[in-house]
Design a protein around this motif. Sequence first.
Motif, PDB file in Angstrom:
ATOM      1  N   UNK B 104       0.808  -1.226   0.000  1.00 45.67           N
ATOM      2  CA  UNK B 104       0.000   0.000   0.000  1.00 45.67           C
ATOM      3  C   UNK B 104       0.838   1.272   0.000  1.00 45.67           C
ATOM      4  N   UNK B 105       1.931   1.260  -0.740  1.00 47.65           N
ATOM      5  CA  UNK B 105       2.647   2.517  -0.951  1.00 47.65           C
ATOM      6  C   UNK B 105       1.775   3.411  -1.824  1.00 47.65           C
ATOM      7  N   UNK B 106       2.059   4.729  -1.783  1.00 47.68           N
ATOM      8  CA  UNK B 106       1.272   5.658  -2.583  1.00 47.68           C
ATOM      9  C   UNK B 106       1.908   5.759  -3.969  1.00 47.68           C
ATOM     10  N   UNK B 107       1.262   5.205  -4.993  1.00 45.58           N
ATOM     11  CA  UNK B 107       1.926   5.055  -6.295  1.00 45.58           C
ATOM     12  C   UNK B 107       2.199   6.381  -7.008  1.00 45.58           C
ATOM     13  N   UNK B 108       1.472   7.445  -6.629  1.00 52.49           N
ATOM     14  CA  UNK B 108       1.645   8.725  -7.330  1.00 52.49           C
ATOM     15  C   UNK B 108       2.773   9.552  -6.710  1.00 52.49           C
ATOM     16  N   UNK B 109       3.374   9.043  -5.640  1.00 50.65           N
ATOM     17  CA  UNK B 109       4.454   9.786  -4.977  1.00 50.65           C
ATOM     18  C   UNK B 109       5.769   9.022  -5.109  1.00 50.65           C
ATOM     19  N   UNK B 110       6.875   9.756  -5.040  1.00 52.01           N
ATOM     20  CA  UNK B 110       8.178   9.103  -5.053  1.00 52.01           C
ATOM     21  C   UNK B 110       8.370   8.356  -3.731  1.00 52.01           C
ATOM     22  N   UNK B 113       8.819  10.833  -1.013  1.00 51.57           N
ATOM     23  CA  UNK B 113       7.552  11.492  -0.662  1.00 51.57           C
ATOM     24  C   UNK B 113       6.617  10.557   0.100  1.00 51.57           C
ATOM     25  N   UNK B 145      18.778   4.460  -1.864  1.00 51.55           N
ATOM     26  CA  UNK B 145      19.102   4.716  -3.276  1.00 51.55           C
ATOM     27  C   UNK B 145      17.846   4.809  -4.137  1.00 51.55           C
ATOM     28  N   UNK B 146      16.704   4.422  -3.599  1.00 51.85           N
ATOM     29  CA  UNK B 146      15.465   4.419  -4.379  1.00 51.85           C
ATOM     30  C   UNK B 146      14.679   5.723  -4.248  1.00 51.85           C
ATOM     31  N   UNK B 148      14.160   8.574  -5.340  1.00 52.97           N
ATOM     32  CA  UNK B 148      13.466   9.353  -6.360  1.00 52.97           C
ATOM     33  C   UNK B 148      12.677   8.503  -7.338  1.00 52.97           C
ATOM     34  N   UNK B 149      12.600   7.208  -7.079  1.00 47.89           N
ATOM     35  CA  UNK B 149      11.805   6.331  -7.930  1.00 47.89           C
ATOM     36  C   UNK B 149      10.357   6.327  -7.474  1.00 47.89           C
ATOM     37  N   UNK B 150       9.503   5.828  -8.362  1.00 45.63           N
ATOM     38  CA  UNK B 150       8.123   5.559  -7.976  1.00 45.63           C
ATOM     39  C   UNK B 150       8.038   4.121  -7.462  1.00 45.63           C
ATOM     40  N   UNK B 153       8.430   1.215  -9.764  1.00 43.76           N
ATOM     41  CA  UNK B 153       9.756   0.916 -10.312  1.00 43.76           C
ATOM     42  C   UNK B 153      10.597   0.076  -9.359  1.00 43.76           C
ATOM     43  N   UNK B 158      11.679  -4.414  -2.025  1.00 44.03           N
ATOM     44  CA  UNK B 158      12.046  -3.013  -1.807  1.00 44.03           C
ATOM     45  C   UNK B 158      10.830  -2.212  -1.359  1.00 44.03           C
TER      46      UNK B 158
END
Lengths: 249, 257
Positions: B104-110, B113, B145-146, B148-150, B153, B158
């Motif tokens: 349940x990560x927020x897919x629209x945020x890095x 974020x 290291x992740x 700035x990814x969405x 990705x 991870x």
Amino acid sequence: MEEFLHTFFDLDSIVAILPVLLTEGLANTLIISVSAVLAGLLLGLVLAMMLMSKLWIVKVPARIYVDVFRGLPAILTISLVGLGFPAAGIRPFGTSPFGYAILAVGLISAAYTAEILRSGIQSIDKGQLQAARSLGMTQFQAMRKIVIPQGIRNVLPALTNRFIIDIKESSLVYLLGLSVGQRELYFIAYQQQAVTYNSSALVAAGICYLLMTIPLTYVVNAWDRRLRTGRSRPKAVPVPSQSTMEVVS
Amino acid sequence: MSMMAQDAKIDASEHSKGIQIRDVRKSFGDTEVLKGVSLDVSLREVVCIIGPSGSGKSTLLKCINLLEQPTSGEIWVDGIELTAKSADINAARARVGMVFQHFNLFPHLSILENVTMALRVVKRLPAKKAEEIAVRQLTRLGVDTLSHLRPADCSGGQQQRVAITRALAMEPQVMLFDEATSALDPELVKGVLDEMRALALDGMTMVVVTHEMAFAREVADRVVFMDNGQIVETGPAEEVLTNPQTDRLQNFLSQVL
């Protein structure tokens, strides 16, 4: 054939009307449709939230609103608001028909936008709201920061569709009797047709509409693609973290 | 209002830290999924809840931070009754971290974020401070290291580590894990379990719903076996898992081990 070309594509007529179409008509069409779209989005979002409420006292009024404004012909709603309101003494915009025109198109747009936004918001997995709430966000914060932005993204194509319809429906406000300076694209072309008995001005107006509606579709589609693939960020190469991949026995 | 808040405070002194669950019942429509569950989790204790699917484990876990509202019963976390009408649920939730089966990560945020969002919105930290905390926590879990990814990705392992980071960044008193490794590819399970083990060794109070019996045996101070909306057996991990007293637990263990 010559008569046909002269009626629809008379270059002299087009050149003569083009300055007025662009400076007055296009400007007013944009003002009416953009204002109506914004009003529709705002009211539509409120209605969408009401539609999803568990309380019938909140839900039912929104349901009725959507059913009524979706069910009426646009021309009738515009007449009711634009002619009816001032006649009944409801004059928030004075005697100028401009404000009523925006209000009417916005009210119609809101009904459709509400249903589009509702479906978008409901398409978001329940886990998103749960995750946000589990972090201590209020229902309002979770909706505003997490659920609604994702929901709107999911329905961008449908919203674009609605915006295009709003641009086209803005032409119907001609029937409120716009004075010189207030006229939008269609009304200017219509008057020209009536005076000259030549339809070239209508063709010119039509081209102006297409110049707005067709690019809009492509711009939003491109935007939509970019949102889906991430903000032009480099494509990820998953980096396994050494410390956590090690086997601990 | 203030009277009730005071009452809650007075009651709180009688309750220790950790989690107290008192005769919690939960119904969905006509189906009762929790049939009077009581459970105490003391400070720094790790409790694993096992049981067949549909036994009410996840529902019980979601009751602990009131993602599911119990139909009746009391829930106390860190000396505060969450089920009291006067309780500030949002403040209480911020002190209970939760990790979900599907991340349940927020897919629209890095990734960054994802971690800073609640720090900024709930704790109202300035952007810079929130990022500092987020980077520190992401580094601790080995996923800095992740940043700035969405989420899309990143691999499942991870993503789940980011989800753990997101919860830890709020400095919770208690962490809840809802089948945190069930949706992971087999080769990624171990990495996430290792993080959970490290957290337990750090002294975090944890309630873990899991199918990982080896993890339960090794890490849990106590194992709770649930079936059909009730706690059937509970005790030290080794004892419960090697010497089950009831047929139901014997049956369950013979199927999962």
